[in-house]
Design a protein around this motif. Structure first.
Motif, PDB file in Angstrom:
ATOM      1  N   UNK A  20      41.894  38.194  43.474  1.00 23.74           N
ATOM      2  CA  UNK A  20      42.997  38.207  42.519  1.00 23.74           C
ATOM      3  C   UNK A  20      42.535  38.442  41.089  1.00 23.74           C
ATOM      4  N   UNK A  21      41.289  38.156  40.797  1.00 19.55           N
ATOM      5  CA  UNK A  21      40.840  38.201  39.419  1.00 19.55           C
ATOM      6  C   UNK A  21      40.877  39.627  38.889  1.00 19.55           C
ATOM      7  N   UNK A  22      41.051  39.697  37.582  1.00 26.53           N
ATOM      8  CA  UNK A  22      41.098  41.005  36.921  1.00 26.53           C
ATOM      9  C   UNK A  22      39.702  41.604  36.889  1.00 26.53           C
ATOM     10  N   UNK A  23      39.636  42.889  37.011  1.00 25.96           N
ATOM     11  CA  UNK A  23      38.355  43.582  37.044  1.00 25.96           C
ATOM     12  C   UNK A  23      37.594  43.353  35.735  1.00 25.96           C
ATOM     13  N   UNK A  24      36.289  43.250  35.832  1.00 28.19           N
ATOM     14  CA  UNK A  24      35.473  43.098  34.635  1.00 28.19           C
ATOM     15  C   UNK A  24      35.306  44.449  33.952  1.00 28.19           C
TER      16      UNK A  24
ATOM     17  N   UNK B  77      48.251  43.107  43.105  1.00 29.47           N
ATOM     18  CA  UNK B  77      47.618  42.945  41.788  1.00 29.47           C
ATOM     19  C   UNK B  77      46.605  44.060  41.626  1.00 29.47           C
ATOM     20  N   UNK B  79      44.059  46.093  38.694  1.00 32.30           N
ATOM     21  CA  UNK B  79      43.523  46.229  37.336  1.00 32.30           C
ATOM     22  C   UNK B  79      42.549  47.395  37.314  1.00 32.30           C
ATOM     23  N   UNK B 413      40.600  47.966  40.799  1.00 33.90           N
ATOM     24  CA  UNK B 413      40.433  46.816  41.680  1.00 33.90           C
ATOM     25  C   UNK B 413      41.821  46.303  42.040  1.00 33.90           C
ATOM     26  N   UNK B 415      44.315  43.830  44.879  1.00 32.38           N
ATOM     27  CA  UNK B 415      44.471  42.847  45.943  1.00 32.38           C
ATOM     28  C   UNK B 415      45.957  42.766  46.254  1.00 32.38           C
TER      29      UNK B 415
END
Lengths: 441, 427
Positions: A20-24, B77, B79, B413, B415
């Motif tokens: 779920x985390x936003x891409x670095x 989601x 990004x 990226x 999900x």
């Protein structure tokens, strides 16, 4: 619950959280160019060690220019002699703003990884001289040698023992600072004279070339130490009844010239009214002037400055020549400090200067950088290395360096100049430069 | 049929913003029981969602009438991290986190050796909305896009013999598309691009038609084989293009922009929905059911997205896509206990978009899906069933490799979590 369902739920939960985390953000791919940074070894002084606020502590050691460069270069391992809170020697701490009071922490820290079997990759030692690279005669003068060098041979021998692929070499500042911080323009040891400096530099370089023939080099030249806050914070002139009035120095209470420098270590004397003519008040404490002159060790007059600067110029000519001959990157620390002192460093809409405390680049001891200052140094090194070796090492994110940690710095813009008193600064200077007059064989 | 189909599709579209979920803009999430097994159901599907997975299996349903109603809720989601030269290293963009409900309705009826089924579901869709569209670095490509497609499928199945059943049917796919993007021009000439207009292209709901065929083979009680083909559908919807000028503050430049801005006008496009082949084999020992499926989607059909303007053909454009066929493998298992049934599965699906076409409009990527499902029967003779599943979908990070056709390069990226429920009833 069925074990399969339980396992599935757990795996899905963990995987989902991670995904779920936003891409670095992506950083440019690092090209090492003609140099290899796999094993980076730093030889240098307190600057390389990450000395800040009058001591060595892990927080700042991790933000030394050497540690930052190792990170930017992707060095496989860069071990440092970590020291826990509150540092060795114990750090200076800002106790109050009004009056501005800085004192040393009550208890020192302790080494955290002294059992490390191999030598540290960061062999920079506060107070180190060029001669210390090749000769251990003076190692007993400071406990920091015992912590970092650990009786394992000369710094050069330890550096070679790590089989470095890249070495930074930053010496010369302490040779001149040991004189200047005592208000003298005369080098405290004959071994510091430029011809001897050149000879020792050649020995050190030859030693590196023989012991680590594949290592590329980054050489730092010597900054004009007279432009650091230790020398520029206290003006030689005060306002006395509205009129500019020179401070007094020497046994005859002679007036200081406009270009003379009052050392930061004069804070206690100035607070007591010494150096201020009778009828004037101290710009440190408001105490009435007692008409006594500041001791000569608290003033660096114009001729002494010229002498110091002459040595620096000679040192830098030697270093420049060696860099050219050895194909090394030359990090122009002298130009960098001039920029900080004269125009400041612009970053994130702010201008950072060498103003004491408020400038953002120098720590509470007035001699050594803040984390931001070390970040600026690291970027100068990155730029020089990239230019020399065709590498594409990324620069340090100064915004991140400037605002992390407990010692948040502030830019100087709009902040009035302050006249602080640093209690314990004499001890800092003694720790760094005591015992340097010992003859060197 | 067309009027009923259009009405049903329109009703479904009211609550069905689309969202690409399988490769490209495909959506395979049509039945909770099947999705509990990662969609591996071509051979063994045992509810009315067979209209989607394998209509030939309709002859194997127990009972005469089967209703299967429910849907999925998708939460994607996404990004993006940029690279040089554009949008540059350090740039990070995020899509708005949206929730897409995808209802599905299936009904099947058996008549001795014959069976028929009808389904309304969303086999394709796309939902994109980038956060902070006014500063989104890819706003000249897209800021928001929706492709909504609802399928009305009707199939007839015939049991040739106790082992073999076959089916054929037709599909009416109702679709519409809406695309928002900013028009940019360099100002001053040769300078930096600035936003000069917002373009909104929206098509009307338009049907396209296709057919399907399937076969189901049950050599014995423990094995089941199945194959399914759902033909391509091409729709050619028309609609409207609206252009709204964005003033820069420079009167002379704004006047030039206004003079060159196309008028609001009619617009048309071609939407291509690819054919899908699937084959599956299921082994059903005792209380277990294990199935493996291969699903091939002919994404090579999606060559481009042409946009043609009625009044200003000089503004016509074709968004080149050049997709490639994508294969998926789906593995699923079901374990029936006395009180309930649980299911789990995994699937992998290849990417359909080449690196050149990986864009903010459709950041396609290879993907790994892990599912967990649950089902139970209740009521008299357990005529009622409730199935639920959750899918955790992990698309691999997809890099444009510096070759994106819009020169918008970086790495995406994503999900997606999908949760679905279906209530079934048979009588």
């Amino acid at each position: 619950m069925n074990p399969v369902i339980r396992l599935g739920l757990a795996a899905g939960f963990v995987g989902g959280i991670a995904a779920c985390s936003v891409i670095d953000p992506i950083s440019p791919a690092v090209q090492s160019g003609a140099a290899q940074f796999g094993v980076y070894v730093a030889l240098g002084t307190s600057l390389g060690a990450g000395y800040s606020n009058g001591g060595l502590v892990r927080h700042h050691q991790m933000r030394s220019y050497t540690a930052l460069f190792a990170r930017q270069a992707g060095a496989a391992a860069f071990t440092i002699p970590s020291i826990g809170d509150s540092g060795i020697p114990q750090l200076l701490v800002l106790r109050s703003y009004a009056p501005l009071l800085i004192t040393r922490a009550a208890t020192p820290g302790a080494p955290l990884n002294s059992a490390q079997l191999s030598s540290y990759h960061n062999l920079s030692i506060p107070g180190a001289l060029l001669v210390d690279v090749i000769d251990s005669t003076l190692y007993g003068r400071s406990p920091l040698f015992a912590i970092i060098q650990r009786g394992r041979g000369t710094l050069l021998q330890q550096a070679i023992g790590l089989s470095p692929t890249f070495v930074s070499f930053e010496f010369g500042a302490n040779e001149v600072l040991s004189a200047a911080t005592q208000g003298s323009g005369t080098l405290v040891n004959p071994a510091f004279q430029p011809p001897q400096f050149a000879a020792m530099y050649t020995i050190a370089m030859n030693g590196l070339a023989a012991g680590a023939p594949n290592a590329e080099l980054a050489l730092f030249n010597v900054p004009d130490v007279t432009s650091i806050p230790f020398f520029t914070t206290f003006p030689p002139i005060t306002l006395c009844n509205g009129a500019p009035t020179p401070l007094l120095h020497g046994p005859n209470a002679d007036p200081l010239g406009p270009n003379d420098l009052v050392l930061l270590s004069a804070g206690a004397a100035l607070a007591a009214g010494t150096g201020f003519p009778v009828g004037c008040t101290s710009y440190v404490s408001g105490a009435p002037g007692n008409g006594n002159g500041l001791g000569e060790s608290l003033v660096l007059d114009a001729s002494e400055q010229a002498s110091i600067q002459g040595v620096i110029t000679a040192y830098n000519a030697i270093i420049d020549s060696v860099a050219t001959n050895r194909g090394a990157a030359l990090v122009d620390l002298n130009a960098l400090l001039n920029q900080v002192a004269n125009v400041g460093i612009r970053n994130g809409g702010q201008v950072y200067t060498d103003d004491f405390i408020t400038g953002g680049t120098f720590s509470l001891d007035g001699v050594h950088p803040t984390d931001l200052g070390y970040g600026i140094m690291a970027n100068a090194m990155v730029d020089a290395v990239n230019a020399r070796f065709g590498a594409t090492l990324p620069r340090v994110d100064l915004g991140a360096v400037a605002t992390r940690g407990r010692y948040r710095i502030q830019p100087s813009t709009g902040v009035p100049r302050v006249k602080p008193r640093v209690v314990g600064l004499d001890g800092v200077i003694r720790d760094l430069y005591g015992g340097l007059g010992t003859p060197i064989p | 049929m067309r009027r009923f189909g259009a009405f049903a599709a329109a009703v479904l579209l009211l609550v069905t913003p689309g969202m690409a979920h399988a490769a490209g803009y495909g959506i395979y999430e049509q039945g909770a029981a099947a999705l509990g097994m990662a969609g591996a159901s071509t051979a063994s599907v045992s509810d009315a969602s067979a209209v989607f997975f394998n209509p030939a299996a309709l002859t194997r349903l127990e009972g005469s009438n089967h209703l299967y109603v429910g849907g999925s809720i998708l939460t994607p989601r996404t990004s993006f991290a940029g690279v040089d030269p554009y949008p540059g290293y350090g740039v990070v963009e995020e899509m708005e986190v949206q929730t897409f409900p995808l209802p599905a309705f299936f009904y099947a009826r058996r008549f001795d050796r014959w069976a028929g089924g009808i389904g309304i579901f969303t086999p394709f869709g796309l939902g994109v909305e980038w956060a902070s569209p006014e500063v989104f670095t890819g706003r000249h490509i897209v800021t928001k896009a929706n492709l909504e497609a609802v399928n009305l499928g009707i199939s007839t199945a015939y049991q040739v013999n106790p082992m073999v059943s076959v089916a054929a049917g037709g599909n009416a796919l109702f679709s519409k598309v809406k695309l928002h993007q900013n028009v940019q021009e360099k100002f001053p000439p040769g300078g930096q691009p600035v936003d000069v207009a917002e373009a909104v292209l929206e098509s009307d709901l338009e049907p396209g038609y296709g057919w399907n065929a399937a076969v189901s083979v049950g050599p014995n009680d423990r094995w089941r084989l199945g194959a399914m083909y759902r033909g391509k559908v091409i729709a050619k919807p028309s609609g409207n293009a609206d252009f709204t000028q964005i003033l820069t503050g420079d009167p002379q430049f704004d006047a030039q922009v206004a003079a060159g801005l196309p008028p609001d006008q009619g617009v048309s496009t071609v939407l291509r929905f690819p054919a899908i082949w699937s084959v599956g084999a299921a082994w059903m020992p005792e209380r277990w059911k294990l199935e493996v499926d291969l699903v091939l989607t002919e994404w090579s059909l999606f060559r481009d997205l042409p946009i043609e303007f009625e009044q200003t053909p000089q503004n016509n454009q074709s968004i080149v896509e050049e997709y490639e066929d994508a294969l998926a493998i789906r593995l699923g298992a079901e374990h029936r206990l006395d009180a309930y049934t649980y299911r789990f599965g995994y699937y992998f699906e290849q990417e359909a978009a080449p690196a050149e076409s990986v864009s903010p409009l459709l950041p396609d990527a290879p993907r790994h899906g892990v599912t967990l499902g649950f089902g139970c029967g209740f009521g008299t003779d357990k005529r009622w069933t409730l199935d639920a599943y959750n899918l955790a979908l992990f698309p691999e990070r997809r890099n444009t490799e510096g070759v994106n056709r819009d020169s918008y390069d970086g790495e995406y990226k994503s999900y997606v979590n999908a949760i679905g429920f279906n209530v079934g009833y048979h009588w």
